[in-house]
Write an enzyme that holds these catalytic residues in place. Structure first.
Site, PDB file in Angstrom:
ATOM      1  N   ASP A  51     217.565  -9.384  35.481  1.00 27.46           N
ATOM      2  CA  ASP A  51     216.814  -9.257  36.727  1.00 27.46           C
ATOM      3  C   ASP A  51     216.850  -7.782  37.109  1.00 27.46           C
ATOM      4  O   ASP A  51     217.881  -7.124  36.947  1.00 27.46           O
ATOM      5  CB  ASP A  51     217.424 -10.124  37.827  1.00 27.46           C
ATOM      6  CG  ASP A  51     216.423 -10.379  38.936  1.00 27.46           C
ATOM      7  OD1 ASP A  51     215.247 -10.653  38.633  1.00 27.46           O
ATOM      8  OD2 ASP A  51     216.798 -10.283  40.125  1.00 27.46           O
ATOM      9  N   LYS A  63     210.170  -7.358  26.541  1.00 24.85           N
ATOM     10  CA  LYS A  63     211.610  -7.201  26.796  1.00 24.85           C
ATOM     11  C   LYS A  63     212.419  -7.531  25.545  1.00 24.85           C
ATOM     12  O   LYS A  63     213.440  -6.914  25.272  1.00 24.85           O
ATOM     13  CB  LYS A  63     212.048  -8.134  27.935  1.00 24.85           C
ATOM     14  CG  LYS A  63     211.557  -7.712  29.296  1.00 24.85           C
ATOM     15  CD  LYS A  63     212.160  -8.589  30.377  1.00 24.85           C
ATOM     16  CE  LYS A  63     211.707  -8.161  31.759  1.00 24.85           C
ATOM     17  NZ  LYS A  63     212.254  -9.031  32.815  1.00 24.85           N
TER      18      LYS A  63
HETATM   19  P1  IMP Z   1     212.001  -8.082  36.346  1.00 19.84           P
HETATM   20  O1  IMP Z   1     213.249  -8.694  36.899  1.00 19.84           O
HETATM   21  O2  IMP Z   1     212.256  -7.245  35.129  1.00 19.84           O
HETATM   22  O3  IMP Z   1     210.891  -9.072  36.150  1.00 19.84           O
HETATM   23  O4  IMP Z   1     211.492  -7.058  37.443  1.00 19.84           O
HETATM   24  C1  IMP Z   1     211.164  -7.477  38.771  1.00 19.84           C
HETATM   25  C2  IMP Z   1     210.231  -6.492  39.424  1.00 19.84           C
HETATM   26  O5  IMP Z   1     210.900  -5.218  39.580  1.00 19.84           O
HETATM   27  C3  IMP Z   1     208.968  -6.177  38.635  1.00 19.84           C
HETATM   28  O6  IMP Z   1     207.950  -7.121  38.935  1.00 19.84           O
HETATM   29  C4  IMP Z   1     208.625  -4.786  39.144  1.00 19.84           C
HETATM   30  O7  IMP Z   1     208.000  -4.870  40.404  1.00 19.84           O
HETATM   31  C5  IMP Z   1     209.984  -4.149  39.333  1.00 19.84           C
HETATM   32  N1  IMP Z   1     210.452  -3.455  38.113  1.00 19.84           N
HETATM   33  C6  IMP Z   1     211.474  -3.827  37.315  1.00 19.84           C
HETATM   34  N2  IMP Z   1     211.626  -2.986  36.290  1.00 19.84           N
HETATM   35  C7  IMP Z   1     210.647  -2.055  36.442  1.00 19.84           C
HETATM   36  C8  IMP Z   1     210.275  -0.908  35.656  1.00 19.84           C
HETATM   37  O8  IMP Z   1     210.845  -0.565  34.621  1.00 19.84           O
HETATM   38  N3  IMP Z   1     209.230  -0.198  36.125  1.00 19.84           N
HETATM   39  C9  IMP Z   1     208.549  -0.527  37.251  1.00 19.84           C
HETATM   40  N4  IMP Z   1     208.837  -1.595  37.996  1.00 19.84           N
HETATM   41  C10 IMP Z   1     209.894  -2.357  37.597  1.00 19.84           C
END
Ligand code: IMP
Length: 215
Positions: free
Chosen positions: A62, A12
């Protein structure tokens, strides 16, 4: 003071560097992910807590998948649902229901301890009163960190990408990428560059970077 991206995921930070001219470094700090029905609350809470911890400007993000006709499921619970139901079952469920329109959404929350205007993006003014009342109810005083974090404003930036839920295709990316199609390809069929160019996180980062450059 430099900007810190509060995440355990180095990828990220690499993505953010493309928008922020080398102006951001990783802060590997595990902030509390509160349970809430929207990404904004989770990100704002995390940014406040991380700012109180670090004493430097921070961003927290998030993200999640929102299936329109399933009332935005799995939304803020995307990670939990990925680990429990699994991506393929979520895809099957959506297709069985005939509900194919979806979006990925990402919220970036910025906090540096200062005030800012609520335009063009919203500001979360905090829950100090709620925290004080909750502490009173428990008969305990709020800690300095809670008070310091509780009423610190947090600026929010949202990015979204629309798509369609399909049978899984492709082996790139992560999470729900194989079942999410945008512009004829699933995100798992795209190169990292292609995905970053259209992704919800990229769109939120671009908005944030434009505002931050003026600050
Ligand atoms: P985070 O907040 O970026 O950690 O995302 C939380 C959850 O959303 C991840 O564990 C995935 O299940 C889903 N997610 C977020 N962004 C993506 C993406 O770009 N591709 C696929 N799944 C995503």
């Amino acid at each position: 003071m430099s900007l810190r991206y509060v995440t355990t995921n180095e990828g990220k930070v690499r993505e953010a560097l493309e928008y922020l001219d080398d102006d951001v470094t990783q802060l590997d700090y595990d902030y509390t992910e509160v349970q809430a029905e929207d990404l904004e609350t989770v990100a704002a809470h995390g940014a406040r807590e991380a700012f109180v911890h670090a004493g430097e400007p921070v961003i927290v993000d998030d993200a999640g998948l929102f299936i329109d006709d399933l009332d935005g499921f799995p939304g803020p619970y995307s990670s939990y649902v990925e680990d429990t139901l699994g991506v393929e079952r979520v895809g099957r469920l959506a297709r069985e229901e005939g509900t194919l329109d979806a979006q990925f959404r990402c919220v970036i929350a910025y906090c540096d301890g200062e005030e800012f205007a609520a335009t063009p993006e919203p500001v979360d003014r905090g829950e100090r009163r709620g925290q004080d009342l909750a502490a009173d109810a428990r008969g305990s005083a709020t800690t300095d960190a809670q008070v310091a974090g509780g009423d610190v404003p947090v600026k929010l930036f949202t990015g979204a990408v629309p798509g369609t839920i399909v049978e899984p295709r492709g082996d790139g990316g992560f999470g729900y990428d194989p079942i999410f199609e945008h512009g004829g390809k699933t995100l798992a069929e795209m190169s990292a560059e292609e995905k970053n160019a259209i992704s919800h996180r990229g769109r939120a980062l671009a908005k944030f970077a434009e505002w931050f450059a003026e600050r």
